[in-house]
Design a protein around this motif. Sequence first.
Motif, mmCIF file in Angstrom:
data_model
loop_
_atom_site.group_PDB
_atom_site.id
_atom_site.type_symbol
_atom_site.label_atom_id
_atom_site.label_comp_id
_atom_site.label_asym_id
_atom_site.label_seq_id
_atom_site.Cartn_x
_atom_site.Cartn_y
_atom_site.Cartn_z
ATOM 1 N N ALA A 292 5.952 12.943 1.427
ATOM 2 C CA ALA A 292 6.898 13.350 0.510
ATOM 3 C C ALA A 292 6.647 14.404 -0.255
ATOM 4 C CB ALA A 292 7.261 12.083 -0.247
ATOM 5 N N THR A 293 5.576 14.292 -1.046
ATOM 6 C CA THR A 293 4.897 15.599 -2.030
ATOM 7 C C THR A 293 4.750 16.598 -1.062
ATOM 8 O OG1 THR A 293 2.819 14.667 -1.503
ATOM 9 C CG2 THR A 293 3.739 13.987 -3.422
ATOM 10 N N ARG B 260 0.698 6.998 -6.764
ATOM 11 C CA ARG B 260 -0.621 7.809 -7.178
ATOM 12 C C ARG B 260 -0.644 8.820 -6.492
ATOM 13 N NH1 ARG B 260 -3.910 2.510 -4.814
ATOM 14 N NH2 ARG B 260 -4.306 1.467 -6.916
ATOM 15 N N ASP B 261 0.139 9.351 -5.531
ATOM 16 C CA ASP B 261 0.101 10.685 -4.560
ATOM 17 C C ASP B 261 0.853 11.751 -5.610
ATOM 18 O OD1 ASP B 261 -0.787 12.354 -2.673
ATOM 19 O OD2 ASP B 261 1.269 12.000 -1.599
ATOM 20 N N THR B 262 2.099 11.233 -6.227
ATOM 21 C CA THR B 262 2.903 11.909 -6.788
ATOM 22 C C THR B 262 2.365 12.559 -8.115
ATOM 23 O OG1 THR B 262 5.208 12.333 -7.966
ATOM 24 C CG2 THR B 262 4.007 10.117 -8.208
ATOM 25 N N VAL B 263 1.477 11.687 -8.980
ATOM 26 C CA VAL B 263 0.656 12.326 -10.087
ATOM 27 C C VAL B 263 -0.339 12.932 -9.545
ATOM 28 C CG1 VAL B 263 -0.712 11.497 -12.088
ATOM 29 C CG2 VAL B 263 1.259 10.071 -11.410
ATOM 30 N N HIS B 264 -1.168 12.770 -8.699
ATOM 31 C CA HIS B 264 -2.315 13.679 -8.177
ATOM 32 C C HIS B 264 -1.767 14.916 -7.756
ATOM 33 C CE1 HIS B 264 -5.645 14.789 -5.650
ATOM 34 N NE2 HIS B 264 -4.825 15.114 -4.758
ATOM 35 N N ALA B 265 -0.607 14.899 -6.792
ATOM 36 C CA ALA B 265 -0.141 16.291 -6.468
ATOM 37 C C ALA B 265 0.279 17.213 -7.780
ATOM 38 C CB ALA B 265 1.034 16.254 -5.505
ATOM 39 N N TRP B 266 0.851 16.430 -8.671
ATOM 40 C CA TRP B 266 1.255 17.198 -9.618
ATOM 41 C C TRP B 266 0.066 17.670 -10.531
ATOM 42 C CZ3 TRP B 266 0.957 15.045 -15.129
ATOM 43 C CH2 TRP B 266 1.694 16.032 -15.934
ATOM 44 N N GLY B 267 -0.914 17.142 -10.551
ATOM 45 C CA GLY B 267 -2.213 17.457 -11.444
ATOM 46 C C GLY B 267 -2.825 18.571 -10.890
ATOM 47 N N VAL B 268 -2.909 18.864 -9.540
ATOM 48 C CA VAL B 268 -3.734 19.598 -8.876
ATOM 49 C C VAL B 268 -2.855 20.938 -8.158
ATOM 50 C CG1 VAL B 268 -5.454 18.229 -8.159
ATOM 51 C CG2 VAL B 268 -3.918 18.779 -6.815
ATOM 52 N N ASP B 269 -1.386 20.692 -8.410
ATOM 53 C CA ASP B 269 -0.354 21.731 -8.006
ATOM 54 C C ASP B 269 -0.743 23.004 -8.435
ATOM 55 O OD1 ASP B 269 1.718 23.207 -6.830
ATOM 56 O OD2 ASP B 269 2.901 22.361 -8.197
ATOM 57 N N ARG B 270 -0.817 24.100 -7.885
ATOM 58 C CA ARG B 270 -1.128 25.344 -8.323
ATOM 59 C C ARG B 270 0.233 26.231 -8.214
ATOM 60 N NH1 ARG B 270 -5.582 26.553 -4.132
ATOM 61 N NH2 ARG B 270 -4.262 26.281 -2.297
ATOM 62 N N THR B 271 1.053 25.734 -7.561
ATOM 63 C CA THR B 271 2.437 26.648 -7.406
ATOM 64 C C THR B 271 3.447 26.320 -8.394
ATOM 65 O OG1 THR B 271 3.438 24.808 -6.084
ATOM 66 C CG2 THR B 271 1.961 26.139 -4.916
ATOM 67 N N PHE C 92 0.731 -1.060 -0.027
ATOM 68 C CA PHE C 92 -0.108 -0.029 0.159
ATOM 69 C C PHE C 92 0.989 1.208 0.052
ATOM 70 C CE2 PHE C 92 -2.333 3.594 2.080
ATOM 71 C CZ PHE C 92 -3.539 3.389 1.237
ATOM 72 N N MET C 93 2.242 1.276 0.745
ATOM 73 C CA MET C 93 2.828 2.598 0.899
ATOM 74 C C MET C 93 3.297 2.796 -0.461
ATOM 75 S SD MET C 93 4.853 1.963 4.568
ATOM 76 C CE MET C 93 3.928 1.713 5.903
ATOM 77 N N LEU C 94 3.909 1.683 -1.287
ATOM 78 C CA LEU C 94 4.437 2.003 -2.593
ATOM 79 C C LEU C 94 3.505 2.284 -3.320
ATOM 80 C CD1 LEU C 94 6.923 -1.172 -2.532
ATOM 81 C CD2 LEU C 94 7.324 1.427 -2.301
ATOM 82 N N ARG C 95 2.351 1.645 -3.455
ATOM 83 C CA ARG C 95 1.118 2.325 -4.677
ATOM 84 C C ARG C 95 0.733 3.497 -4.182
ATOM 85 N NH1 ARG C 95 -1.287 -2.835 -3.437
ATOM 86 N NH2 ARG C 95 -2.934 -1.773 -2.373
ATOM 87 N N ASN C 96 0.675 3.969 -2.808
ATOM 88 C CA ASN C 96 0.279 5.292 -2.363
ATOM 89 C C ASN C 96 1.047 6.421 -3.071
ATOM 90 O OD1 ASN C 96 -1.748 6.868 -0.836
ATOM 91 N ND2 ASN C 96 0.115 7.362 0.226
ATOM 92 N N ILE C 97 2.351 6.326 -2.818
ATOM 93 C CA ILE C 97 3.181 7.381 -3.167
ATOM 94 C C ILE C 97 3.302 7.598 -4.721
ATOM 95 C CG2 ILE C 97 5.317 5.911 -3.343
ATOM 96 C CD1 ILE C 97 6.946 8.318 -2.206
ATOM 97 N N PRO D 280 6.528 15.227 -10.760
ATOM 98 C CA PRO D 280 6.109 14.142 -10.394
ATOM 99 C C PRO D 280 7.426 13.062 -10.289
ATOM 100 C CG PRO D 280 5.630 14.413 -12.555
ATOM 101 C CD PRO D 280 6.177 15.932 -12.007
ATOM 102 N N LEU D 281 7.346 12.209 -9.654
ATOM 103 C CA LEU D 281 8.448 11.038 -9.315
ATOM 104 C C LEU D 281 9.535 11.535 -8.466
ATOM 105 C CD1 LEU D 281 8.052 8.839 -12.729
ATOM 106 C CD2 LEU D 281 7.114 8.498 -10.314
ATOM 107 N N VAL D 282 10.286 12.677 -9.350
ATOM 108 C CA VAL D 282 11.503 13.302 -8.734
ATOM 109 C C VAL D 282 11.178 14.210 -7.534
ATOM 110 C CG1 VAL D 282 13.338 15.058 -9.126
ATOM 111 C CG2 VAL D 282 12.722 13.495 -11.324
ATOM 112 N N GLY D 283 10.109 14.800 -7.399
ATOM 113 C CA GLY D 283 9.617 15.489 -6.215
ATOM 114 C C GLY D 283 9.555 14.668 -5.107
ATOM 115 N N SER D 284 8.620 13.539 -5.571
ATOM 116 C CA SER D 284 8.131 12.562 -4.418
ATOM 117 C C SER D 284 9.522 11.864 -3.780
ATOM 118 C CB SER D 284 7.213 11.660 -4.968
ATOM 119 O OG SER D 284 5.988 12.068 -5.197
ATOM 120 N N PHE D 285 10.586 11.509 -4.667
ATOM 121 C CA PHE D 285 11.654 10.842 -4.101
ATOM 122 C C PHE D 285 12.513 11.963 -3.271
ATOM 123 C CE2 PHE D 285 16.284 10.261 -4.625
ATOM 124 C CZ PHE D 285 16.314 8.754 -4.192
#
Length: 305
Positions: free
Chosen positions: A167-168, A64-75, A57-62, A80-85
């Motif tokens: 991470a995100t 999914r989370d990295t694409v979601h955060a990139w998609g709705v990030d307004r800043t 779950f932890m691996l799947r979650n990060i 994605p991926l690099v930011g989460s790492f």
Amino acid sequence: MVHVLLDGKPVYSHIGDLILLRALTSVHLQSWNNMVMKTARFFKRLLTAGVTSTPDFMLRNIVRDTVHAWGVDRTGTFKPLVGSFKGTIKTMRKDADTVRMMAAGAAFHGGYSYGHDPGAGKLVVEKLIRKHGIDEDSILDTPKKLARFMKYGWDRWQDLGSSFENATRARLYEGVKAKGGTHLEAAYEAKDIMDYSMGGDWPAVRFLCETVPFFGARMTGLQRLGRGAYENPQGFLAKGAMVALASVLLYLNNRDREEFKELEHRDRDNYYHFFIGDQHFRMPKPFEIGGYLRDSAGTADRVRN
């Protein structure tokens, strides 16, 4: 009319927006604390913690989370991926930015489990207070202390899970500060990317958020997706189109493979499938953004068949 104290004197404001007024007055909203609600929250936390504490779950979650955060990030600061790492490394190290973000309330310790439960949040705070004290019973010379040591190992495992969860947020916090934003602005953006503490104003929704595992998380995700599209429509459409295009190309590449045809629809809906030689790899689809693509891919597949 509402007022706040400024230098000990009341300053009054007239609020004409009813929704804004309800949001402000709901900040100190008290949850139900009767025996039925406490029991329901306990079993909800038990199930949620059991699901979210597994390595898969932890691996799947990060992912999914990295694409979601990139998609709705307004800043415009998160990649994605690099930011989460990089964010995972920051949270594991507990660097200065991570500590400030946590102190501002923008981080989540077991966000799925505790996001809508003030009682559970109190337990987390009490645990952190004990964690930073000096424990004279740290020598493992009794069964009780041995059990406490095993619990210590569990807590470390939970900390690792929190590193993935935050991470995100840590990377967003750092990015906003690098662009000249204040600590408050950076903490707000980090928390707002997916605020699990939101529970709604309607009592029925609040009840479901506090008792049904992942219900609040999905409601929060849909709300944040909608706001992301409204606040930054051009960026949201551009990023969504990139994800959609990549998904369509992958589907076109896979649709004639026998291995892909034999997969259950549940498997197709929740993962991207890559076939390299005889190897089959799965990558979890992002949360709400991936939901629209699941419907589109499913419809295309049914029409083709």
